[in-house]
Write an enzyme that holds these catalytic residues in place. Structure first.
Site, short mmCIF file in Angstrom:
data_model
loop_
_atom_site.label_atom_id
_atom_site.label_comp_id
_atom_site.label_asym_id
_atom_site.label_seq_id
_atom_site.Cartn_x
_atom_site.Cartn_y
_atom_site.Cartn_z
N GLU A 67 -19.70 22.21 -19.10
CA GLU A 67 -20.66 23.30 -19.27
C GLU A 67 -20.52 24.31 -18.13
OE1 GLU A 67 -24.96 22.54 -17.38
OE2 GLU A 67 -24.37 20.94 -18.75
N ASN A 68 -20.88 25.55 -18.44
CA ASN A 68 -20.86 26.58 -17.41
C ASN A 68 -22.02 26.33 -16.45
OD1 ASN A 68 -18.65 28.00 -18.38
ND2 ASN A 68 -19.90 29.21 -19.77
N GLU A 82 -2.26 24.64 -4.10
CA GLU A 82 -2.38 24.62 -5.57
C GLU A 82 -2.69 23.22 -6.07
OE1 GLU A 82 -3.07 25.73 -9.10
OE2 GLU A 82 -2.34 27.31 -7.76
N LYS A 138 -14.65 26.11 -8.32
CA LYS A 138 -13.37 26.59 -8.85
C LYS A 138 -12.96 27.90 -8.20
CE LYS A 138 -13.40 24.29 -13.32
NZ LYS A 138 -13.19 24.51 -14.76
N ARG A 154 0.83 -1.20 0.00
CA ARG A 154 0.00 0.00 0.00
C ARG A 154 0.86 1.24 0.00
NH1 ARG A 154 -1.64 3.92 3.05
NH2 ARG A 154 -0.59 3.17 4.89
N GLU A 167 -10.39 21.44 -9.74
CA GLU A 167 -10.69 21.86 -11.11
C GLU A 167 -10.79 20.67 -12.05
OE1 GLU A 167 -7.76 24.76 -12.21
OE2 GLU A 167 -8.77 26.36 -11.09
N PHE A 174 1.00 25.67 -11.21
CA PHE A 174 1.83 24.78 -10.41
C PHE A 174 3.30 24.92 -10.82
CE2 PHE A 174 3.82 20.63 -9.53
CZ PHE A 174 3.63 20.59 -8.15
N ARG A 175 3.57 24.97 -12.12
CA ARG A 175 4.96 25.15 -12.58
C ARG A 175 5.53 26.47 -12.08
NH1 ARG A 175 2.79 22.90 -17.21
NH2 ARG A 175 2.61 24.92 -18.25
N GLN A 176 4.73 27.53 -12.11
CA GLN A 176 5.20 28.83 -11.61
C GLN A 176 5.50 28.76 -10.11
OE1 GLN A 176 1.93 31.29 -12.78
NE2 GLN A 176 2.57 31.37 -14.92
#
Length: 122
Positions: free
Chosen positions: A89-90, A73, A98, A13, A80, A35-37
């Site tokens: 869809e919105n 993050e 979000k 596990r 997200e 995330f990269r930033q």
């Protein structure tokens, strides 16, 4: 339905969990600009914290505030991705989820600024 991986115990596990964590970090780095930033920010700020921190507590607080931004993050990116998986869809609830995740990242960044400001200038 429960995950078939939940039955794993012991060392197997732990090995699986470590692999999933590495996969998650790689996916975040590959797919998430923010995330990269923040990883770049951490690469700069963690050595800076070691240099600027007056004692172990200051260094710990400074490094911890940087790592907290990365943790939040990652959670925001997971929210997200989950929302997008459910529907593109919105929708008011999707936007709310979000936006709340984004607000958590903002609060962690404000925390970073406050901690560093107090320890460097306070």
């Amino acid at each position: 339905m429960e995950s078939p991986y939940k039955g794993k115990t012991g060392l197997r596990r732990l090995i699986n969990a470590f692999g999933y964590s590495v996969d998650g970090l790689a996916a975040a780095y590959r797919n998430e600009d923010a995330f990269r930033q923040e990883v770049l920010m951490a690469v700069i700020m963690i050595p800076l914290a070691i240099y600027l921190g007056n004692d172990a507590i200051a260094k710990t607080l400074m490094i911890g505030s940087v790592l907290l931004v990365i943790i939040v993050e990652l959670l925001n990116s997971a929210i997200e991705a989950t929302v997008d998986r459910i529907s593109l869809e919105n929708h008011q609830l999707a936007k709310r989820a979000k936006d709340i995740g984004s607000a958590a990242v903002l609060i962690s960044l404000i925390n970073l600024v406050v901690v560093w400001g107090l320890l460097i200038f306070g």
